[in-house]
Design a protein around this motif. Structure first.
Motif, mmCIF file in Angstrom:
data_model
loop_
_atom_site.group_PDB
_atom_site.id
_atom_site.type_symbol
_atom_site.label_atom_id
_atom_site.label_comp_id
_atom_site.label_asym_id
_atom_site.label_seq_id
_atom_site.Cartn_x
_atom_site.Cartn_y
_atom_site.Cartn_z
ATOM 1 N N TRP A 16 45.536 36.180 38.419
ATOM 2 C CA TRP A 16 46.382 36.711 37.360
ATOM 3 C C TRP A 16 47.840 36.415 37.653
ATOM 4 C CZ3 TRP A 16 44.185 39.391 33.149
ATOM 5 C CH2 TRP A 16 42.787 39.518 33.254
ATOM 6 N N GLY A 21 46.645 45.914 33.905
ATOM 7 C CA GLY A 21 46.943 44.743 34.722
ATOM 8 C C GLY A 21 48.414 44.721 35.107
ATOM 9 N N ASP A 25 48.898 47.113 37.860
ATOM 10 C CA ASP A 25 48.400 46.529 39.112
ATOM 11 C C ASP A 25 49.466 45.664 39.759
ATOM 12 O OD1 ASP A 25 45.911 47.556 38.976
ATOM 13 O OD2 ASP A 25 44.857 45.675 38.621
ATOM 14 N N ASP A 67 46.186 40.113 41.985
ATOM 15 C CA ASP A 67 44.895 40.399 41.388
ATOM 16 C C ASP A 67 44.143 39.081 41.304
ATOM 17 O OD1 ASP A 67 44.696 43.064 40.941
ATOM 18 O OD2 ASP A 67 45.423 43.027 38.887
ATOM 19 N N SER A 104 40.319 38.304 40.288
ATOM 20 C CA SER A 104 39.017 38.893 39.978
ATOM 21 C C SER A 104 37.932 37.849 40.000
ATOM 22 C CB SER A 104 39.029 39.661 38.655
ATOM 23 O OG SER A 104 40.016 39.201 37.804
ATOM 24 N N TYR A 113 41.057 43.911 39.874
ATOM 25 C CA TYR A 113 41.747 44.282 38.632
ATOM 26 C C TYR A 113 41.504 45.769 38.483
ATOM 27 C CZ TYR A 113 43.941 43.292 34.107
ATOM 28 O OH TYR A 113 44.816 43.201 33.054
#
Lengths: 426, 294
Positions: A156, A206, A209, A311, A313, A382
């Motif tokens: 991300w 997100g 995060d 992040d 995932s 995430y």
């Protein structure tokens, strides 16, 4: 199917008597070899949650190839990505397929704990996956046993259009101050600085995060995800302070709760917004001819002393415990997981291959993510994959509300804290 | 055998005819309801073992701010849905005239009834879209900016109900049109002789004959308002931040996304109690005139 194939070749070969005998022998041998396999139902069902048509096509092609080579008929049932999240809980208990797609980490653990995914450590052993997977194995491991194979990793970060940035003479912001400066320039150019669509809520989580990883670091972030840190903890204050500054500076799309992430991505594609926080699948929002304009930059640095955490995932594929054909499921996964097959599958969503022996990709988005991963010190997955699903539901709602009504911060955090205490029992 | 049948057929025949329906109703409706109430006393994630918690789910519900938001929204739904029967009646009166082309007009009014509610929801989501929606275009003609209805926590429920009202009004319209076709011509003629026309005719001759139909329209509307779910799911998913959630949607969200089946069952039970109270009142009022005429 096996036997039929062999018998036609046998007759073609039978040009001389000798060959005929050999051929008949081959037919008989083939028939006998095939028989026990035919006696077992040679069928394999796969449930996939893949929404992207290109990727579906790759999976179908691999399944067909495997069918042809092995004689096992593979049926792929495609499900809507969101609907699949609810359906999986019933089908794992009753009517399990032989192979299914899911998400690694906490979401996988929830099913492992209830004994619904098969332990595939033997497949790891047989195919030597640990050597090619490295650290990603951890996301699929519970108590030293592996319960699935990692698929593509989604890194991300911030995405933008190269042509727009070139035309305006902008550079991708590497710090939060640069992001604020860029936001001013974008606004004066009549663009939304950061495209945001929170109708499905998770994009707001997100953003949380990324800010929390930049300010509090990985250890504290994961403690929060595991319910060990209260939502009212002092370490979260600078995160929400800084986030509130961004909201008050009109960084994000107005009325973002009305639009989904796809609309937000389309705004970036249409040059109505300067940047967007997402994964490589942002390209679905772009027309094919514009995809090569997409560029990636890591989420800006906030605390210069903080190492780079991101992040990342990891989707995954599993064998349900209640599946009927676990041996063939393993064979199919081994075929699907060959470096060249996996790479073709992942190319379609611009995901980072988990195997280090996949052929190098031609997709610049994948290569940018692979390159960028080299400086990443640690990863979370995430928000809604890292924390308990019940907590995640409240959390997503809370972050969405904060992005609209930042003045309600204390109220929202108190509510999240009450939820955390209920779920994690103190 | 024959004699046995003859002796008992006065009760055997109806029993046999009712049995399939009763079985189906018993399993699908009664058993499922009882089981839901039973589950509401447990802490259960839908897969693992169930743990008895007594009334804990209901206690949590009483403290859950989201529950009151849902309840308030259900009241908004109920209140606004009450507009459907009078609007349907007004339209029915308007359309119940022998003018050329009326059949076509009528069928145009039926259209929303034919559409799946998901379609209606999606269409209205587009209408409300603040960037390209019809609403923003209309506002644009007057040089104004349209409010983002589905993003405003105070307006969002009303916006969703308006979308849901569209097919609901059409439904009431159909009911009333059918009722108007069954009016007793003699009574209307007698009314005319006595000099009733206009509103007097409507109030004293036509409406009393539509009593039964109005009652059905009202009941269907109330139940439709209370069990509203699909529109909310399609248009807002209960958002922004839960402000358009109704009880049925909260039940779904808690059970499916938060893995709290016990809690979801508790919400379902509360919704069931509200509906049961209404249905009891409805049956009492509906049955009384029937007994009078019988």
């Amino acid at each position: 199917m096996d036997g039929k194939f062999e018998s036609t070749t046998g007759i073609e070969l039978a040009t001389t008597r000798r060959r005929f005998i050999l051929g008949t022998g081959a037919v008989l041998a083939g028939g006998m070899l095939a028989r026990p396999a035919i006696a077992q139902a040679k069928e394999l069902t796969v449930i996939s949650n893949i929404g992207n048509a290109d990727q579906r096509a790759v999976l179908q092609r691999l399944a067909d190839e495997y069918s042809k080579a092995s004689g096992v008929a593979v049926t792929i049932n495609n499900m809507d990505h969101e609907a699949h999240k609810t359906a999986i809980r019933s089908y794992l208990v009753v009517g399990a397929p032989d192979v299914c797609f899911w998400f690694s980490g906490n979401r996988m653990k929830a099913f492992v704990k209830r004994g619904l995914f098969d332990d595939i450590s033997d497949l790891y052993e047989r195919e030597g996956y640990k050597n090619v997977l490295g650290a990603t194995t951890g996301a699929l491991t519970v108590d030293d046993k592996q319960y699935g194979l990692p698929l593509g990793g989604l890194l991300w970060g911030m995405f933008y259009r190269k042509d727009v940035f070139e035309e305006k003479g902008w550079t991708a912001p590497s710090t939060i101050e640069e992001l604020m400066a860029l936001a001013e320039q974008a606004k004066s150019a009549g663009m939304v600085p950061v495209s945001m669509g929170t109708k499905e809520m998770w994009p707001a989580a997100g953003w949380f995060d990324h800010m929390n990883l930049r300010i509090s670091g990985l250890e504290k972030h994961l403690a929060l995800m595991d319910g060990k840190l209260p939502y009212t903890d002092a370490s979260l204050k600078p995160v929400f302070d800084s986030w509130e500054d961004l909201i008050r500076a009109d960084l994000f799309t107005p009325n973002h709760t009305s639009s989904g992430w796809e609309q937000a991505a389309a705004a970036l594609a249409q040059k109505k917004a300067a940047m967007m926080d997402l994964g490589g699948f942002i390209k679905y929002g772009f027309p094919p001819e514009d995809v090569d304009q997409i560029a990636y930059a890591p989420f800006p640095v906030i605390d210069k002393a903080m190492p780079r955490y991101e992040d990342f995932s990891l989707n995954s594929v599993h064998i349900p415990k209640n599946g009927k054909n676990k041996e063939n499921a393993r064979d199919f996964l081994a075929y699907f997981y060959k470096p060249e097959n996996l790479a073709a599958f992942l190319e379609a969503e611009s995901a980072v291959p988990p195997r280090n022996d996949c052929p190098p990709s031609k997709d610049p988005l994948i290569n940018a993510a692979v390159e960028s991963m080299k400086t990443v010190v640690g990863t979370a997955q995430y928000y809604d994959r890292d924390t308990d699903p019940d907590m995640a539901q409240e959390g997503l709602k809370g972050f969405q509300e904060f992005m609209v009504k930042p003045e309600r911060r204390d109220q929202i955090l108190a509510r999240l804290e009450a939820t955390r205490q209920r779920i994690f029992k103190g | 055998m024959m004699r046995l049948w003859r002796r008992h057929r006065h009760w055997l025949a109806p029993t046999l005819f009712i049995l399939p329906g009763a079985l189906l109703f018993g399993i699908v409706i009664i058993l499922a309801s009882v089981q839901t109430i039973w589950v509401s006393f447990f802490d259960w994630d839908g897969v693992g073992p169930m743990q008895w918690v007594g009334l804990a789910n209901y206690e949590q519900l009483a403290e859950d701010p989201q529950f009151y938001v849902s309840l308030k929204n259900n009241v908004i739904w109920l209140g606004m849905f009450m507009l459907a029967p009078p609007l349907g009646l007004a339209l029915a009166l308007l359309l119940n005239q022998a003018i050329a082309g009326m059949k076509f007009l009528k069928s145009m009014f039926f259209v929303p009834l034919v559409l799946a509610s998901v379609t209606v929801g999606v269409v209205f989501t587009w209408v409300y879209d603040p960037t390209f929606g019809l609403l923003s275009l209309i506002y644009g003609w007057f040089g104004a900016t349209a409010p983002a209805l589905l993003s405003d926590e105070h307006l969002v429920s009303f916006a969703v109900v308006i979308a849901a009202l569209w097919p609901q009004v059409a439904f009431c319209l159909v009911l009333f049109l059918a009722g108007l076709n069954n009016l007793n011509e003699d009574l209307i003629g007698a009314g005319r002789v006595d000099g009733a026309r206009g509103s007097a005719m409507l109030l004293h001759v036509v409406l009393p004959q539509l009593r039964e139909v109005s009652f059905i329209a009202l009941a269907v509307t109330v139940i439709g308002a209370l069990r509203s779910f699909d529109m909310v799911a399609v248009m807002t998913s209960g958002g922004p931040f839960g402000s358009s959630t109704v009880l049925a949607y909260q039940m779904y969200e808690q059970s499916i996304f938060s893995y709290r089946f016990g809690y979801g069952a508790a919400i379902a039970t509360v919704l069931f109690a509200i509906m049961a109270a209404f249905i009891a009142w409805y049956l009492r009022t509906l049955l009384r005139p029937e007994q009078e005429t019988a």
